[in-house]
Design an enzyme around this catalytic site. Structure first.
Site, PDB file in Angstrom:
ATOM      1  N   TRP A   1       0.858  -1.190   0.000  1.00 54.13           N
ATOM      2  CA  TRP A   1       0.000   0.000   0.000  1.00 54.13           C
ATOM      3  C   TRP A   1       0.887   1.230   0.000  1.00 54.13           C
ATOM      4  O   TRP A   1       1.872   1.280   0.753  1.00 54.13           O
ATOM      5  CB  TRP A   1      -0.860  -0.026   1.252  1.00 54.13           C
ATOM      6  CG  TRP A   1      -1.758   1.161   1.471  1.00 54.13           C
ATOM      7  CD1 TRP A   1      -3.058   1.272   1.084  1.00 54.13           C
ATOM      8  CD2 TRP A   1      -1.452   2.381   2.159  1.00 54.13           C
ATOM      9  NE1 TRP A   1      -3.575   2.490   1.485  1.00 54.13           N
ATOM     10  CE2 TRP A   1      -2.603   3.195   2.146  1.00 54.13           C
ATOM     11  CE3 TRP A   1      -0.303   2.885   2.778  1.00 54.13           C
ATOM     12  CZ2 TRP A   1      -2.648   4.463   2.728  1.00 54.13           C
ATOM     13  CZ3 TRP A   1      -0.328   4.145   3.352  1.00 54.13           C
ATOM     14  CH2 TRP A   1      -1.499   4.925   3.322  1.00 54.13           C
TER      15      TRP A   1
ATOM     16  N   SER B   1       4.544  -5.957   2.609  1.00 54.86           N
ATOM     17  CA  SER B   1       3.788  -5.047   3.466  1.00 54.86           C
ATOM     18  C   SER B   1       2.318  -5.456   3.531  1.00 54.86           C
ATOM     19  O   SER B   1       1.986  -6.528   4.014  1.00 54.86           O
ATOM     20  CB  SER B   1       3.959  -3.608   2.986  1.00 54.86           C
ATOM     21  OG  SER B   1       3.475  -2.686   3.926  1.00 54.86           O
ATOM     22  N   MET B   2       1.403  -4.636   3.003  1.00 49.95           N
ATOM     23  CA  MET B   2      -0.001  -5.000   3.003  1.00 49.95           C
ATOM     24  C   MET B   2      -0.234  -6.331   2.286  1.00 49.95           C
ATOM     25  O   MET B   2      -1.137  -7.084   2.629  1.00 49.95           O
ATOM     26  CB  MET B   2      -0.829  -3.903   2.331  1.00 49.95           C
ATOM     27  CG  MET B   2      -2.317  -4.229   2.322  1.00 49.95           C
ATOM     28  SD  MET B   2      -3.330  -2.935   1.573  1.00 49.95           S
ATOM     29  CE  MET B   2      -4.936  -3.745   1.703  1.00 49.95           C
TER      30      MET B   2
ATOM     31  N   ASP C   1      12.894  -0.579  10.081  1.00 50.72           N
ATOM     32  CA  ASP C   1      11.587  -0.275   9.485  1.00 50.72           C
ATOM     33  C   ASP C   1      10.823   0.706  10.377  1.00 50.72           C
ATOM     34  O   ASP C   1      10.515   0.401  11.526  1.00 50.72           O
ATOM     35  CB  ASP C   1      10.787  -1.573   9.319  1.00 50.72           C
ATOM     36  CG  ASP C   1       9.547  -1.414   8.449  1.00 50.72           C
ATOM     37  OD1 ASP C   1       8.944  -0.322   8.458  1.00 50.72           O
ATOM     38  OD2 ASP C   1       9.180  -2.397   7.775  1.00 50.72           O
TER      39      ASP C   1
ATOM     40  N   HIS D   1      11.542   0.108   5.582  1.00 49.75           N
ATOM     41  CA  HIS D   1      10.371  -0.616   5.099  1.00 49.75           C
ATOM     42  C   HIS D   1      10.516  -0.958   3.616  1.00 49.75           C
ATOM     43  O   HIS D   1      10.348  -2.103   3.210  1.00 49.75           O
ATOM     44  CB  HIS D   1       9.119   0.227   5.331  1.00 49.75           C
ATOM     45  CG  HIS D   1       7.841  -0.493   5.055  1.00 49.75           C
ATOM     46  ND1 HIS D   1       7.449  -1.611   5.756  1.00 49.75           N
ATOM     47  CD2 HIS D   1       6.859  -0.253   4.142  1.00 49.75           C
ATOM     48  CE1 HIS D   1       6.291  -2.043   5.289  1.00 49.75           C
ATOM     49  NE2 HIS D   1       5.907  -1.238   4.321  1.00 49.75           N
TER      50      HIS D   1
END
Length: 277
Positions: free
Chosen positions: A34, A100-101, A229, A258
């Site tokens: 995202w 991530s997402m 991160d 990240h």
């Protein structure tokens, strides 16, 4: 351009999911974070193809070149989209890679559909299993952080995304690795996404509890996370996921942010390829 065409559960509208499919060999599906699109994998796709894999990327509903419905931004709907793509392409022995997402799709997919078609799972900087701080998830992120994100996206989405992009890569520490052009490119992808989808997905990745789902994973699994991160803390996510998934592996990248796919590209590509060997 190839699209997966599907009808929503209530048959009120059609959803088109854009995907790209390159290479030969064992299939890998790369699931973006995202608020990006499949374009984020620009520096992973060639390396994986050269390593002998068939590589498939796709744009989550509401992002990239896919349809922008007003509703349906839940992990249940998005896992169904992934399952439909696997069926459309008749894939078997698939490696799913979620950034991530995108790690949420992996967990929810296994919970809903099992691992019949899946051979490996790779979670990168993943939000799974549970980001939200609760009484039984004390290392999580306080709810007000996600509510502030939603407020900022609702008020000034473009302005929020500009700042988010720098935090994404710890820009002050990685100016030598991430050019202004890279930041601008990522921003152009992010700001072109559905405003409603961008907003609704915050609840999906911030508040979905996938701890029970992770316990159902029974295929070789790798967690990759940067120890610097600033977006997704590793303790309630990759480290907890590693504890929940039997016989999984955890690879912490030193000083990585990240968005390590931009700052630690070669190290990331090597970790993926070595794991799949």
């Amino acid at each position: 351009m190839p699209y997966l065409e599907k009808t929503t559960a209530n048959n009120e509208s059609n959803i088109s999911i854009y995907y790209e499919d390159y290479g030969m060999g064992k299939p890998i599906i790369l699931i973006h974070g995202w608020p990006l699109s499949g374009d984020m994998w620009e520096y992973q796709v060639p390396a994986l193809i050269e390593a002998g894999h068939r590589v498939i990327t796709y744009d989550r509903r509401g992002f990239g070149k896919s349809s922008r419905p007003y509703d349906g931004y839940t992990y249940e709907s998005m896992a169904e989209d992934l399952h439909s793509l696997i069926k459309k392409l008749s894939l078997e022995n698939v490696t799913l890679v979620g950034f991530s997402m995108g790690g949420g799709e992996l967990g929810k997919y296994v919970e809903m559909f099992g691992t019949h078609h899946i051979s490996n799972l790779i979670f990168i900087s993943s939000i799974a299993p549970y980001m939200l701080k609760t009484d039984d998830n004390k290392e999580g992120v306080p709810e007000e952080v996600f509510e502030d994100m939603k407020a900022n996206v609702s008020k000034d989405r473009a302005g929020f995304l500009k700042g988010f992009g720098k935090d994404f890569v710890n820009y002050k520490d990685h100016k030598d690795k991430v050019s202004q052009g890279m930041l601008d490119h990522s921003f152009s992808i992010a700001v072109s996404a559905s405003p409603k989808g961008t907003l609704d997905c915050i609840d999906a990745f911030g508040k979905t509890d996938l701890r029970d789902a992770m316990k159902k994973i029974d295929v070789p699994t790798l967690f990759i996370h940067g120890d610097a991160d600033q977006i997704v803390p590793p303790a309630p996510t990759s480290k907890q996921g590693h504890e929940l998934v039997k016989d999984s592996k955890l690879h912490m990248f030193k000083d990585a942010p990240h968005g390590l796919f931009l700052t630690h590209t070669e190290e990331l590509n090597k970790a993926i390829i070595d794991f799949l060997k």
